[in-house]
Scaffold this active site. Structure first.
Site, short mmCIF file in Angstrom:
data_model
loop_
_atom_site.label_atom_id
_atom_site.label_comp_id
_atom_site.label_asym_id
_atom_site.label_seq_id
_atom_site.Cartn_x
_atom_site.Cartn_y
_atom_site.Cartn_z
N ASP A 13 0.72 -1.29 -0.05
CA ASP A 13 -0.15 -0.03 -0.06
C ASP A 13 0.76 1.19 0.06
OD1 ASP A 13 -2.39 1.35 0.29
OD2 ASP A 13 -1.68 1.86 2.35
N ASP A 15 -0.01 5.23 0.94
CA ASP A 15 -0.21 6.02 2.18
C ASP A 15 -0.16 5.40 3.64
OD1 ASP A 15 -0.29 8.05 0.06
OD2 ASP A 15 -2.27 8.05 0.01
#
Length: 182
Positions: A13, A15
């Site tokens: 992922d 952020d």
């Protein structure tokens, strides 16, 4: 669980795993790396793994910024990673969300929007990867759920130092994570 010989790729992922999540991050001037993130990506790269980012980016659908801004941000990320010997092989982002103000991105449950596995499945197909030979590191339950739905092992990153987390969770499967920098 995968072993050292079969690990092919790490999905990440963005952020909250690679960069600090300031909310709808898209301006390269606001790129603040998570501790150990650049070093972790460099270790994955040097270990010969594919490194693939899968990131929900509803800010595009909400009209806060466009796909080109996301691409510019990712370009800066890769340039800065290159300075330490790292590389992200592919970025997949999902601009779709139910609340989108940009009509073409309004969708009640897009297959790419995590926890749906669409971006992970595309990465697996595009890079001819075995799901059992991959892991996904995310900071939200939806990341781990997307991994599970794609047949990939999901690891929940609690924050802190990404390299230390990767060494603790993957060090036995990636020798360079244990020895680099020691």
């Amino acid at each position: 669980m995968t072993d050292a010989l079969s690990l092919q790729a790490v999905f990440l992922d963005r952020d909250g795993v690679l960069n600090i999540d300031h909310g709808y991050v898209h301006d390269p001037a606001a790129l603040d790396w998570i501790d150990g993130a650049r070093e972790a990506v460099a270790a994955f790269t040097q270990a010969g793994l594919k490194v693939i980012v899968v990131t929900n980016q509803s800010g595009v659908g909400r009209g806060y910024f466009d796909d080109a801004a996301v691409d510019r941000f990712h370009g800066v990320m890769n340039a800065q990673l290159g300075e330490v010997g790292g590389r992200i092989d592919a970025f997949y982002h999902c601009p779709f969300c139910e609340e989108a103000s940009v009509e073409r991105y309004r969708h009640p449950d897009h297959p790419d929007r995590k926890p749906n596995p669409g971006m992970v499945l595309r990465g697996l197909a595009d890079w001819n990867l075995d799901p059992a030979a991959c892991v996904l590191i995310g900071d939200k339950d939806r990341d781990v759920e997307a991994a599970r739905r794609a047949g990939v092992e999901g690891l929940l990153f609690p924050g802190g130092d990404l390299l230390a987390f990767a060494r603790a969770r993957l060090g036995d499967r990636i020798a360079t994570l244990v020895t680099d920098g020691d």
